[in-house]
Structures are given as structure tokens and as C-alpha cells.
Design a protein around this motif. Structure first.
Motif, PDB file in Angstrom:
ATOM      1  N   LYS A  31       0.816  -1.216   0.000  1.00  9.86           N
ATOM      2  CA  LYS A  31       0.000   0.000   0.000  1.00  9.86           C
ATOM      3  C   LYS A  31       0.855   1.274   0.000  1.00  9.86           C
ATOM      4  CE  LYS A  31      -3.880   2.051   2.474  1.00  9.86           C
ATOM      5  NZ  LYS A  31      -4.830   1.872   3.576  1.00  9.86           N
ATOM      6  N   ILE A  32       1.980   1.250   0.690  1.00 12.59           N
ATOM      7  CA  ILE A  32       2.821   2.437   0.779  1.00 12.59           C
ATOM      8  C   ILE A  32       3.414   2.782  -0.584  1.00 12.59           C
ATOM      9  CG2 ILE A  32       4.931   3.397   1.806  1.00 12.59           C
ATOM     10  CD1 ILE A  32       4.193   1.721   4.337  1.00 12.59           C
ATOM     11  N   ILE A  33       3.937   1.796  -1.294  1.00 11.66           N
ATOM     12  CA  ILE A  33       4.491   2.035  -2.634  1.00 11.66           C
ATOM     13  C   ILE A  33       3.398   2.576  -3.547  1.00 11.66           C
ATOM     14  CG2 ILE A  33       5.403   0.915  -4.710  1.00 11.66           C
ATOM     15  CD1 ILE A  33       6.815  -1.069  -2.845  1.00 11.66           C
ATOM     16  N   SER A  34       2.250   1.931  -3.531  1.00  8.47           N
ATOM     17  CA  SER A  34       1.169   2.297  -4.446  1.00  8.47           C
ATOM     18  C   SER A  34       0.577   3.659  -4.137  1.00  8.47           C
ATOM     19  CB  SER A  34       0.092   1.223  -4.446  1.00  8.47           C
ATOM     20  OG  SER A  34       0.598   0.054  -5.059  1.00  8.47           O
ATOM     21  N   LYS A  35       0.734   4.106  -2.896  1.00  8.95           N
ATOM     22  CA  LYS A  35       0.257   5.444  -2.555  1.00  8.95           C
ATOM     23  C   LYS A  35       0.965   6.483  -3.414  1.00  8.95           C
ATOM     24  CE  LYS A  35      -0.877   8.040   1.568  1.00  8.95           C
ATOM     25  NZ  LYS A  35      -0.762   8.118   3.022  1.00  8.95           N
ATOM     26  N   GLU A  36       2.218   6.229  -3.751  1.00 11.11           N
ATOM     27  CA  GLU A  36       3.003   7.135  -4.577  1.00 11.11           C
ATOM     28  C   GLU A  36       2.742   6.955  -6.063  1.00 11.11           C
ATOM     29  OE1 GLU A  36       5.143   9.655  -3.794  1.00 11.11           O
ATOM     30  OE2 GLU A  36       4.427   9.395  -1.766  1.00 11.11           O
ATOM     31  N   ILE A  37       2.560   5.706  -6.518  1.00  8.08           N
ATOM     32  CA  ILE A  37       2.546   5.461  -7.966  1.00  8.08           C
ATOM     33  C   ILE A  37       1.254   4.880  -8.513  1.00  8.08           C
ATOM     34  CG2 ILE A  37       5.042   5.255  -8.115  1.00  8.08           C
ATOM     35  CD1 ILE A  37       4.713   2.238  -8.196  1.00  8.08           C
ATOM     36  N   GLY A  38       0.302   4.578  -7.667  1.00 12.24           N
ATOM     37  CA  GLY A  38      -0.986   4.114  -8.167  1.00 12.24           C
ATOM     38  C   GLY A  38      -1.180   2.606  -8.081  1.00 12.24           C
ATOM     39  N   LYS A  39      -2.357   2.182  -8.468  1.00 10.40           N
ATOM     40  CA  LYS A  39      -2.759   0.778  -8.408  1.00 10.40           C
ATOM     41  C   LYS A  39      -2.722   0.164  -9.799  1.00 10.40           C
ATOM     42  CE  LYS A  39      -6.016   2.045  -4.788  1.00 10.40           C
ATOM     43  NZ  LYS A  39      -7.428   2.290  -4.501  1.00 10.40           N
ATOM     44  N   LEU A  40      -2.632  -1.157  -9.822  1.00  8.68           N
ATOM     45  CA  LEU A  40      -2.698  -1.911 -11.070  1.00  8.68           C
ATOM     46  C   LEU A  40      -4.076  -2.556 -11.182  1.00  8.68           C
ATOM     47  CD1 LEU A  40       0.767  -3.721 -10.833  1.00  8.68           C
ATOM     48  CD2 LEU A  40       0.222  -1.600 -12.035  1.00  8.68           C
ATOM     49  N   TYR A  41      -4.622  -2.585 -12.386  1.00 10.97           N
ATOM     50  CA  TYR A  41      -5.953  -3.138 -12.631  1.00 10.97           C
ATOM     51  C   TYR A  41      -5.877  -4.206 -13.714  1.00 10.97           C
ATOM     52  CZ  TYR A  41      -7.686   0.966 -10.188  1.00 10.97           C
ATOM     53  OH  TYR A  41      -7.943   1.929  -9.243  1.00 10.97           O
ATOM     54  N   ASN A  42      -6.751  -5.224 -13.617  1.00  7.38           N
ATOM     55  CA  ASN A  42      -6.846  -6.161 -14.737  1.00  7.38           C
ATOM     56  C   ASN A  42      -7.773  -5.564 -15.791  1.00  7.38           C
ATOM     57  OD1 ASN A  42      -9.527  -6.784 -13.930  1.00  7.38           O
ATOM     58  ND2 ASN A  42      -8.947  -8.741 -13.016  1.00  7.38           N
ATOM     59  N   VAL A 110       9.475  -0.419 -16.863  1.00  2.96           N
ATOM     60  CA  VAL A 110       8.390   0.045 -17.723  1.00  2.96           C
ATOM     61  C   VAL A 110       7.217   0.576 -16.911  1.00  2.96           C
ATOM     62  CG1 VAL A 110       8.958  -1.590 -19.570  1.00  2.96           C
ATOM     63  CG2 VAL A 110       7.222  -2.207 -17.876  1.00  2.96           C
ATOM     64  N   ILE A 111       6.428   1.428 -17.567  1.00  3.00           N
ATOM     65  CA  ILE A 111       5.128   1.854 -17.057  1.00  3.00           C
ATOM     66  C   ILE A 111       4.115   1.424 -18.119  1.00  3.00           C
ATOM     67  CG2 ILE A 111       3.641   3.784 -16.415  1.00  3.00           C
ATOM     68  CD1 ILE A 111       5.825   3.574 -14.467  1.00  3.00           C
ATOM     69  N   PRO A 112       3.213   0.511 -17.782  1.00  4.92           N
ATOM     70  CA  PRO A 112       2.206   0.072 -18.759  1.00  4.92           C
ATOM     71  C   PRO A 112       0.823   0.634 -18.433  1.00  4.92           C
ATOM     72  CG  PRO A 112       2.455  -1.603 -17.085  1.00  4.92           C
ATOM     73  CD  PRO A 112       3.317  -0.426 -16.673  1.00  4.92           C
ATOM     74  N   TRP A 113       0.112   1.080 -19.460  1.00  4.30           N
ATOM     75  CA  TRP A 113      -1.269   1.537 -19.320  1.00  4.30           C
ATOM     76  C   TRP A 113      -2.149   0.729 -20.261  1.00  4.30           C
ATOM     77  CZ3 TRP A 113       2.672   5.235 -19.867  1.00  4.30           C
ATOM     78  CH2 TRP A 113       2.849   6.094 -18.781  1.00  4.30           C
ATOM     79  N   TRP A 114      -3.354   0.456 -19.834  1.00  4.20           N
ATOM     80  CA  TRP A 114      -4.313  -0.235 -20.692  1.00  4.20           C
ATOM     81  C   TRP A 114      -4.800   0.681 -21.808  1.00  4.20           C
ATOM     82  CZ3 TRP A 114      -4.663  -5.166 -20.598  1.00  4.20           C
ATOM     83  CH2 TRP A 114      -4.543  -5.887 -19.410  1.00  4.20           C
ATOM     84  N   THR A 115      -5.120   0.087 -22.956  1.00  7.00           N
ATOM     85  CA  THR A 115      -5.978   0.737 -23.934  1.00  7.00           C
ATOM     86  C   THR A 115      -7.277  -0.058 -23.897  1.00  7.00           C
ATOM     87  OG1 THR A 115      -5.549  -0.588 -25.913  1.00  7.00           O
ATOM     88  CG2 THR A 115      -3.975   1.208 -25.428  1.00  7.00           C
ATOM     89  N   LYS A 148      -5.388 -10.312 -20.766  1.00  3.15           N
ATOM     90  CA  LYS A 148      -6.419  -9.589 -20.009  1.00  3.15           C
ATOM     91  C   LYS A 148      -6.196  -9.686 -18.497  1.00  3.15           C
ATOM     92  CE  LYS A 148     -10.096 -10.020 -23.401  1.00  3.15           C
ATOM     93  NZ  LYS A 148     -11.374 -10.624 -23.745  1.00  3.15           N
ATOM     94  N   CYS A 149      -5.464 -10.688 -18.074  1.00  7.08           N
ATOM     95  CA  CYS A 149      -5.223 -10.880 -16.648  1.00  7.08           C
ATOM     96  C   CYS A 149      -3.983 -10.158 -16.144  1.00  7.08           C
ATOM     97  CB  CYS A 149      -5.126 -12.374 -16.341  1.00  7.08           C
ATOM     98  SG  CYS A 149      -6.709 -13.214 -16.535  1.00  7.08           S
ATOM     99  N   SER A 150      -3.319  -9.420 -17.019  1.00 10.60           N
ATOM    100  CA  SER A 150      -2.191  -8.607 -16.571  1.00 10.60           C
ATOM    101  C   SER A 150      -2.712  -7.487 -15.683  1.00 10.60           C
ATOM    102  CB  SER A 150      -1.471  -7.982 -17.781  1.00 10.60           C
ATOM    103  OG  SER A 150      -0.968  -8.984 -18.626  1.00 10.60           O
ATOM    104  N   GLY A 151      -1.852  -6.984 -14.840  1.00 10.28           N
ATOM    105  CA  GLY A 151      -2.191  -5.824 -14.018  1.00 10.28           C
ATOM    106  C   GLY A 151      -1.414  -4.621 -14.517  1.00 10.28           C
ATOM    107  N   MET A 152      -2.135  -3.582 -14.939  1.00 10.67           N
ATOM    108  CA  MET A 152      -1.484  -2.390 -15.483  1.00 10.67           C
ATOM    109  C   MET A 152      -2.197  -1.153 -14.971  1.00 10.67           C
ATOM    110  SD  MET A 152      -0.322  -3.680 -19.285  1.00 10.67           S
ATOM    111  CE  MET A 152      -1.718  -3.077 -20.170  1.00 10.67           C
ATOM    112  N   TYR A 153      -1.611  -0.006 -15.261  1.00 14.06           N
ATOM    113  CA  TYR A 153      -2.174   1.264 -14.832  1.00 14.06           C
ATOM    114  C   TYR A 153      -3.309   1.691 -15.774  1.00 14.06           C
ATOM    115  CZ  TYR A 153       1.948   1.388 -11.934  1.00 14.06           C
ATOM    116  OH  TYR A 153       2.896   1.078 -11.011  1.00 14.06           O
ATOM    117  N   VAL A 154      -4.077   2.649 -15.320  1.00 11.27           N
ATOM    118  CA  VAL A 154      -5.193   3.179 -16.103  1.00 11.27           C
ATOM    119  C   VAL A 154      -4.932   4.647 -16.371  1.00 11.27           C
ATOM    120  CG1 VAL A 154      -7.659   3.667 -16.081  1.00 11.27           C
ATOM    121  CG2 VAL A 154      -6.811   1.528 -15.117  1.00 11.27           C
TER     122      VAL A 154
END
Length: 160
Positions: A31-42, A110-115, A148-154
Motif C-alpha cells: 500500500k505504501i508504494i502504491s500510494k506514490e505510484i498508483g494501483k494496477l488493474y486487470n 516500464v510503465i504500462p497503461w491499458w488501452t 487480459k489478466c495482466s495488471g497495469m495502470y489506467v
């Protein structure tokens, strides 16, 4: 309304994916890391009717992502901001992907974002959905296939 499932372990991530359930997680389940950089979503989370983004914003298609890469320097600024925020601590973890097997990889790379674009069935090589990826090593963006089951940023783009 109900919330999107928080997958708190490797097993919960895999189970959500196997069942096609929208899920999110913290990077490295921290949670501490993600507070800075965000959550990953499927991918199921970004196509969920509850919609992750505020009204007036949408997940970009592959085509819109390509247009942004050609015309918008804000994407590079976003990627660099993301890495800088995650780099406040000397050994901090930032970026990366959660794989369909529940493991985290490509951190500090890397930083990945969904399309919102799905790969045509006859064109699938690596995955069934397109994502926009920024590589710190190559200082460049690519549009790649992901599971589709990868976790990436939005990332949201303002609707016109």
C-alpha cells in the motif's frame, strides 16, 4: 454501489482472472508504494460498467494512443513524473506489470497503461488486449499486446 475487488495476494489475483472478475492490486501488494505510484488493474476492471474514470474521461483506444504519441508531449511528462514519484526512495519499486500468474515483473523498467482495444483474434501473438508501454531503458513508448489478466495502470483521456 459495490466496489471492484482488491486482490491482496497472488492467489486472489489468479482467481479473479480465471473468473473474469474486475480486480485491482497494490504494486508488490504494498500500500505504501502504491500510494506514490498508483494501483494496477486487470482488463476486466477497465471494462466494468462501474467505470473507473470520472465522467467525461475514457480509456484510450489503440488508435487514440498512437495519435497521442505523435502529437502530445504530455505522455512523456506523465511517464517521467510517474518514475520520479516512484524514485523518491533510493530502493523504491516503481512501474512494472502484474502478470497473469500473479507475479510482479519489469519493475523499474516500464510503465504500462491499458488501452480499450482488443486484438483481432486472427492477429493475436502475445496477448488479447493492447497496452501502451513506456520503457525507461529506451526512453520510448510502444503499443504491445497483453493478456487480459495482466495488471497495469489506467490512463484517462478527455472525451471530445
Amino acid at each position: 454501489g459495490d466496489t471492484i475487488q482488491h486482490a491482496q495476494s497472488k492467489e486472489e489475483w489468479i482467481q479473479a482472472c480465471e473468473q473474469g472478475v474486475p480486480a485491482w492490486c497494490y504494486v508488490n501488494n504494498d500500500k505504501i508504494i502504491s500510494k506514490e505510484i498508483g494501483k494496477l488493474y486487470n482488463f476486466f476492471a477497465i471494462h466494468d460498467p462501474r467505470e473507473l474514470l470520472p465522467v467525461g474521461y475514457t480509456i484510450p483506444t489503440k488508435e487514440i494512443a498512437r495519435q497521442l504519441l505523435q502529437t502530445d508531449t504530455a505522455l512523456m511528462e506523465l511517464a517521467l513524473f510517474h518514475f520520479r514519484r516512484g524514485s523518491k526512495e533510493k530502493d523504491s519499486i516503481h512501474g512494472g506489470i502484474r502478470n497473469s500468474n500473479g507475479m510482479f515483473s519489469f519493475q523499474k523498467e516500464v510503465i504500462p497503461w491499458w488501452t480499450s482495444s482488443i486484438v483481432d483474434e486472427d492477429e493475436i501473438v502475445f496477448g488479447d488486449v493492447y497496452g501502451l508501454v513506456y520503457s525507461l531503458k529506451f526512453n520510448d513508448f510502444s503499443i504491445l499486446e497483453f493478456d487480459k489478466c495482466s495488471g497495469m495502470y489506467v490512463m484517462g483521456v478527455k472525451e471530445e
